[in-house]
Design a protein around this motif. Structure first.
Motif, PDB file in Angstrom:
ATOM      1  N   GLN A  43      43.788  22.422 110.586  1.00 56.80           N
ATOM      2  CA  GLN A  43      42.707  23.320 111.032  1.00 56.80           C
ATOM      3  C   GLN A  43      41.349  22.471 110.938  1.00 56.80           C
ATOM      4  OE1 GLN A  43      43.783  26.600 111.963  1.00 56.80           O
ATOM      5  NE2 GLN A  43      45.623  25.384 111.634  1.00 56.80           N
ATOM      6  N   ASN A  44      40.938  22.050 109.848  1.00 60.94           N
ATOM      7  CA  ASN A  44      39.558  21.308 109.643  1.00 60.94           C
ATOM      8  C   ASN A  44      39.780  20.064 108.927  1.00 60.94           C
ATOM      9  OD1 ASN A  44      37.956  23.637 110.521  1.00 60.94           O
ATOM     10  ND2 ASN A  44      38.999  24.754 108.679  1.00 60.94           N
ATOM     11  N   VAL A  45      38.715  19.102 109.157  1.00 59.48           N
ATOM     12  CA  VAL A  45      38.527  17.819 108.534  1.00 59.48           C
ATOM     13  C   VAL A  45      37.109  17.776 108.145  1.00 59.48           C
ATOM     14  CG1 VAL A  45      38.943  15.473 108.860  1.00 59.48           C
ATOM     15  CG2 VAL A  45      40.490  16.836 109.945  1.00 59.48           C
ATOM     16  N   THR A  46      36.742  17.775 107.097  1.00 65.67           N
ATOM     17  CA  THR A  46      35.077  17.667 106.433  1.00 65.67           C
ATOM     18  C   THR A  46      34.975  16.705 105.472  1.00 65.67           C
ATOM     19  OG1 THR A  46      35.715  20.394 106.520  1.00 65.67           O
ATOM     20  CG2 THR A  46      33.455  19.307 105.654  1.00 65.67           C
ATOM     21  N   SER A  47      33.899  15.985 105.878  1.00 66.71           N
ATOM     22  CA  SER A  47      33.632  14.875 105.153  1.00 66.71           C
ATOM     23  C   SER A  47      32.252  14.908 104.204  1.00 66.71           C
ATOM     24  CB  SER A  47      33.409  13.611 105.945  1.00 66.71           C
ATOM     25  OG  SER A  47      32.155  13.755 106.628  1.00 66.71           O
ATOM     26  N   HIS A  48      32.542  14.356 102.985  1.00 64.08           N
ATOM     27  CA  HIS A  48      31.709  14.436 101.891  1.00 64.08           C
ATOM     28  C   HIS A  48      31.228  12.966 101.431  1.00 64.08           C
ATOM     29  CE1 HIS A  48      32.306  19.035 101.767  1.00 64.08           C
ATOM     30  NE2 HIS A  48      33.353  18.543 101.906  1.00 64.08           N
ATOM     31  N   ILE A  49      30.015  12.623 101.384  1.00 62.54           N
ATOM     32  CA  ILE A  49      29.728  11.226 101.071  1.00 62.54           C
ATOM     33  C   ILE A  49      28.853  11.388  99.735  1.00 62.54           C
ATOM     34  CG2 ILE A  49      28.084   9.282 101.509  1.00 62.54           C
ATOM     35  CD1 ILE A  49      27.903  10.568 104.619  1.00 62.54           C
ATOM     36  N   THR A  50      29.577  10.475  98.971  1.00 65.11           N
ATOM     37  CA  THR A  50      29.100   9.955  97.461  1.00 65.11           C
ATOM     38  C   THR A  50      28.691   8.545  97.380  1.00 65.11           C
ATOM     39  OG1 THR A  50      30.439  12.055  96.711  1.00 65.11           O
ATOM     40  CG2 THR A  50      29.709  10.467  95.138  1.00 65.11           C
ATOM     41  N   GLY A  51      27.619   8.072  97.530  1.00 65.56           N
ATOM     42  CA  GLY A  51      27.381   6.598  97.341  1.00 65.56           C
ATOM     43  C   GLY A  51      27.862   5.950  98.460  1.00 65.56           C
ATOM     44  N   SER A  52      28.834   4.945  98.017  1.00 70.61           N
ATOM     45  CA  SER A  52      29.531   4.355  99.079  1.00 70.61           C
ATOM     46  C   SER A  52      30.706   4.775  99.684  1.00 70.61           C
ATOM     47  CB  SER A  52      29.735   2.847  98.482  1.00 70.61           C
ATOM     48  OG  SER A  52      28.719   2.317  98.549  1.00 70.61           O
ATOM     49  N   ASP A  53      31.310   6.191  98.951  1.00 68.06           N
ATOM     50  CA  ASP A  53      32.578   6.596  99.215  1.00 68.06           C
ATOM     51  C   ASP A  53      32.506   7.866 100.085  1.00 68.06           C
ATOM     52  OD1 ASP A  53      33.771   4.723  97.278  1.00 68.06           O
ATOM     53  OD2 ASP A  53      33.135   6.260  95.827  1.00 68.06           O
ATOM     54  N   VAL A  54      33.539   8.105 100.891  1.00 67.24           N
ATOM     55  CA  VAL A  54      33.466   9.477 101.493  1.00 67.24           C
ATOM     56  C   VAL A  54      34.903  10.148 101.289  1.00 67.24           C
ATOM     57  CG1 VAL A  54      33.681  10.182 103.968  1.00 67.24           C
ATOM     58  CG2 VAL A  54      32.534   8.160 103.419  1.00 67.24           C
ATOM     59  N   TYR A  55      34.785  11.075 100.727  1.00 68.76           N
ATOM     60  CA  TYR A  55      35.709  12.236 100.451  1.00 68.76           C
ATOM     61  C   TYR A  55      35.880  13.030 101.725  1.00 68.76           C
ATOM     62  CZ  TYR A  55      34.955  11.042  95.601  1.00 68.76           C
ATOM     63  OH  TYR A  55      34.830  10.324  94.368  1.00 68.76           O
ATOM     64  N   VAL A  56      37.249  13.343 102.268  1.00 70.48           N
ATOM     65  CA  VAL A  56      37.421  13.949 103.346  1.00 70.48           C
ATOM     66  C   VAL A  56      38.484  15.166 102.923  1.00 70.48           C
ATOM     67  CG1 VAL A  56      38.331  13.757 105.725  1.00 70.48           C
ATOM     68  CG2 VAL A  56      37.260  11.785 104.757  1.00 70.48           C
ATOM     69  N   ARG A  57      38.181  16.301 103.382  1.00 77.22           N
ATOM     70  CA  ARG A  57      39.012  17.312 102.941  1.00 77.22           C
ATOM     71  C   ARG A  57      39.652  17.843 104.309  1.00 77.22           C
ATOM     72  NH1 ARG A  57      38.430  22.762  98.965  1.00 77.22           N
ATOM     73  NH2 ARG A  57      39.863  24.036 100.565  1.00 77.22           N
ATOM     74  N   PHE A  58      41.102  17.680 104.260  1.00 81.49           N
ATOM     75  CA  PHE A  58      41.833  18.309 105.201  1.00 81.49           C
ATOM     76  C   PHE A  58      42.641  19.655 104.782  1.00 81.49           C
ATOM     77  CE2 PHE A  58      41.854  13.731 105.736  1.00 81.49           C
ATOM     78  CZ  PHE A  58      42.282  13.319 106.882  1.00 81.49           C
ATOM     79  N   ASP A  59      42.187  20.654 105.804  1.00 78.28           N
ATOM     80  CA  ASP A  59      42.652  21.937 105.278  1.00 78.28           C
ATOM     81  C   ASP A  59      43.628  22.234 106.429  1.00 78.28           C
ATOM     82  OD1 ASP A  59      40.896  22.805 103.285  1.00 78.28           O
ATOM     83  OD2 ASP A  59      39.333  22.723 104.784  1.00 78.28           O
ATOM     84  N   TYR A  60      44.782  23.033 105.972  1.00 77.27           N
ATOM     85  CA  TYR A  60      45.857  23.283 106.683  1.00 77.27           C
ATOM     86  C   TYR A  60      46.470  24.594 106.587  1.00 77.27           C
ATOM     87  CZ  TYR A  60      46.817  17.990 106.501  1.00 77.27           C
ATOM     88  OH  TYR A  60      46.921  16.787 106.566  1.00 77.27           O
TER      89      TYR A  60
END
Length: 281
Positions: A43-60
């Protein structure tokens, strides 16, 4: 259901660039994820940046299944495509982890309240003063004031959520119906609210449970005893997940009222001694 992989880069600049480009790959990620399952739908792909890292939440959505394993496999496939696409050299991904701990799997977190993970449900009831006195042994006003005391104590103690003991019902039904019992950590978060009407002396009560990670097919729901429990509640089959969530919330609000009343009528300790000990008083 969600999964939140993390992508690592050499600098925040590259992390920002990756996050900005991610929406361009949404259709390809959907195709890759959904190719692994007949039921998982991204349904959704949402990114969150922390320093040099990107956390990507995949919602189904996952049909009738809870879907923890389903979304892990789907997300892995989508991320494999992302790391192997012809654009991969431009993205400069240095490392990858399938779960970066931003989908609150098996642990309490505010994220499970802000972005529900599983079935989101609310139950409610209205108690008359007469019924409250006859059945619960106290007035609705006394019940209301008792709740306020517990609410204030919980705030003072930094309680996560506001309830009396919803975890009891969640744990019991999870075990009985073949759910992942570790999901109680996130599923038991609840917001219990009482609203007293001084004119009619009625008490309006509601219980909000944002994230019940449950399913009615797959996993432990297929075991004979657990399947029998689901059938007893008319919750067996792929279209019954919301019904099961409603039943959990209904039992939970009943236990909230009962336990609250035991405190309000000063019978909480007595009932434990009388009903739960070998040497009964």
């Amino acid at each position: 259901m969600s999964r939140s992989p993390v992508f690592q880069f050499d600098s925040p600049r590259e992390a920002i660039q990756f996050s900005r480009r991610l929406p361009d790959f949404k259709d390809a990620l959907v195709r890759s994820a959904e190719a692994t399952s007949r039921h998982a739908r991204l349904q959704n792909v949402t990114s969150h940046i922390t320093g040099s890292d990107v956390y990507v939440r995949f919602d189904y959505t996952c049909g009738g299944a809870a879907g923890q394993n389903m979304v892990t496999i789907a997300t892995q496939n989508a991320c494999n495509w992302l790391r192997n696409t012809s654009f991969a050299s431009e993205l400069n991904i240095r490392n990858f982890l399938i779960e970066g701990n931003m989908s609150p799997d098996k642990k309490p977190s505010w994220g499970a309240v802000v972005a529900p993970r599983g079935v989101e449900v609310v139950s409610w009831a209205v108690l008359s003063d007469a019924a409250c006195q006859q059945v619960l042994g106290c007035t609705t006003e006394r019940l209301y004031k008792t709740h306020r005391l517990l609410q204030e104590g919980g705030i003072r103690n930094g309680q996560f959520g506001c309830n009396v003991n919803t975890a009891n019902v969640v744990a019991a039904i999870f075990i009985a119906t073949g759910q992942d019992v570790a999901g109680v950590a996130e599923g038991a978060w609840a917001h219990f609210i009482c609203d007293y009407d001084y004119t009619s002396k009625s008490l309006k009560i509601s219980l909000y449970m944002p994230s019940l990670p449950i399913g009615t097919v797959g996993g432990g729901t297929g075991y004979a005893t657990q399947q029998e429990a689901l059938q007893i509640m008319n919750c067996a089959g792929p279209d019954s997940k919301s019904r099961l969530g409603g039943i959990i919330a209904a039992f939970a609000i009943a236990l909230e009222i009962s336990t609250l009343a035991a405190g309000a009528s000063d019978t909480f300790s007595e009932s434990h001694q009388r009903l739960a000990r070998k040497n009964k008083i």
